[in-house]
Design an enzyme around this catalytic site. Structure first.
Site, PDB file in Angstrom:
ATOM      1  N   TYR A  22       0.842  -1.190   0.000  1.00  0.00           N
ATOM      2  CA  TYR A  22       0.000   0.000   0.000  1.00  0.00           C
ATOM      3  C   TYR A  22       0.883   1.248   0.000  1.00  0.00           C
ATOM      4  O   TYR A  22       1.313   1.728   1.050  1.00  0.00           O
ATOM      5  CB  TYR A  22      -0.941   0.012   1.204  1.00  0.00           C
ATOM      6  CG  TYR A  22      -1.821  -1.214   1.332  1.00  0.00           C
ATOM      7  CD1 TYR A  22      -2.031  -2.081   0.266  1.00  0.00           C
ATOM      8  CD2 TYR A  22      -2.437  -1.519   2.549  1.00  0.00           C
ATOM      9  CE1 TYR A  22      -2.825  -3.211   0.398  1.00  0.00           C
ATOM     10  CE2 TYR A  22      -3.246  -2.645   2.681  1.00  0.00           C
ATOM     11  CZ  TYR A  22      -3.421  -3.488   1.605  1.00  0.00           C
ATOM     12  OH  TYR A  22      -4.214  -4.612   1.749  1.00  0.00           O
ATOM     13  N   PRO A  61     -15.034  -6.764   2.475  1.00  0.00           N
ATOM     14  CA  PRO A  61     -16.151  -7.396   3.188  1.00  0.00           C
ATOM     15  C   PRO A  61     -17.524  -6.895   2.759  1.00  0.00           C
ATOM     16  O   PRO A  61     -18.532  -7.529   3.082  1.00  0.00           O
ATOM     17  CB  PRO A  61     -15.879  -7.041   4.646  1.00  0.00           C
ATOM     18  CG  PRO A  61     -15.132  -5.749   4.571  1.00  0.00           C
ATOM     19  CD  PRO A  61     -14.281  -5.850   3.351  1.00  0.00           C
TER      20      PRO A  61
END
Length: 277
Positions: free
Chosen positions: A56, A203
């Site tokens: 990241y 999710p």
């Protein structure tokens, strides 16, 4: 009643609903200031599990979290991932879990996060070009040296998890999983049987129209949002599930974390479970 807590590795207690930092912009300016505010607000709201990775921003995300949160609140776990490196390929990255690369990324993470030990370190992907015993052996050595507390895996199959557990103690697994994406259901079942933390990334998946309507109907019945319903379902799905939704907006963060207090009754759960049939 659904427990809000879980002990990773049997001893590291965290709130089950965490925060994924991948979406936080790291470039200098107003966007970075907003990212710092989101990370700090997450901790204010009780988040004790924050997920980042070397990939990241090639360390920039780790540095951002340290700037926002160091010195860390007692009980706050910032977990990171290693095993992906920059590449000249069209994707801009490649799997690279050679022992020296893993060690180097861990050393950089320790410096960027301003810690002497990473309490939970996850292998971002198993590298098919490197012997599994060499990859995991390198992480085990780092644990022996005290630089890593617990070792996790990401995007693994049941077979890979079994093979890994013959080499190391696996504390966590981070696979893609959601109400509408249950490809890794067998992996979740294996984690539940072994008491291994299961961290679903992405999710809250985009839904097909029919499924979206069904989730929206449950949300309307509860006075909640579809995202909250999706996260609440994950918390009910298994006691080892630790969702890590990400966002770059405080309002969205607060909305997600409110799922901790959303109660799904059996009728709601049955209705949502059928979406995978």
């Amino acid at each position: 009643m659904t427990s809000t807590m879980f002990r990773i590795g049997g001893d590291l207690e965290v709130q089950r609903l965490g925060f994924g930092a991948m979406r936080l912009p790291t470039e200098q300016g107003p966007a970075r200031e907003a990212s710092l505010a989101v990370a700090r607000r997450a901790v204010e709201l009780g988040v004790t599990l924050i997920d980042t990775a070397h990939m990241y921003g090639w360390g920039a995300n780790e540095e951002l979290l340290a700037e926002a949160l160091y010195p860390y609140a007692e009980g706050l776990l910032v977990t990171t991932k290693v095993g992906v490196a920059r590449s000249d390929s069209s994707a801009g990255w490649k799997l690279d879990a050679r022992p020296d690369v893993l060690r180097g990324q861990v050393e950089h993470a320790l410096r960027r996060l301003r810690v002497e030990r990473i309490e939970l370190l996850q292998l971002h992907r198993i590298d098919p070009e490197v012997d599994l015993a060499d990859q995991l052996g390198a992480l085990r050595e780092l644990r022996t040296e005290g630089k890593v507390g617990r070792i996790g895996l990401s995007e693994v199959t049941v077979t890979e998890l079994k093979q890994a557990r013959e080499i190391i103690d696996v504390a966590s697994v981070q696979n893609r999983y959601s109400l509408l994406d249950r490809e890794h259901e067998p992996v979740l079942a294996a984690c539940e049987a072994a008491g291994i933390a299961f961290l679903p990334w992405r999710p809250v998946a985009a839904a097909a129209s029919d499924a979206s309507a069904e989730i929206a109907a449950v949300a309307a019945d509860l006075g909640a949002t579809p995202a909250q319903v999706s996260l609440a379902w994950l918390l009910h799905r298994s006691p080892v599930v630790l969702p890590i939704p990400g966002t770059a907006r405080i309002a969205h963060l607060e909305e997600n974390l409110a799922a901790n207090h959303l109660h799904l009754n059996q009728t709601h759960l049955d209705r949502l479970d059928r979406l995978a049939e």
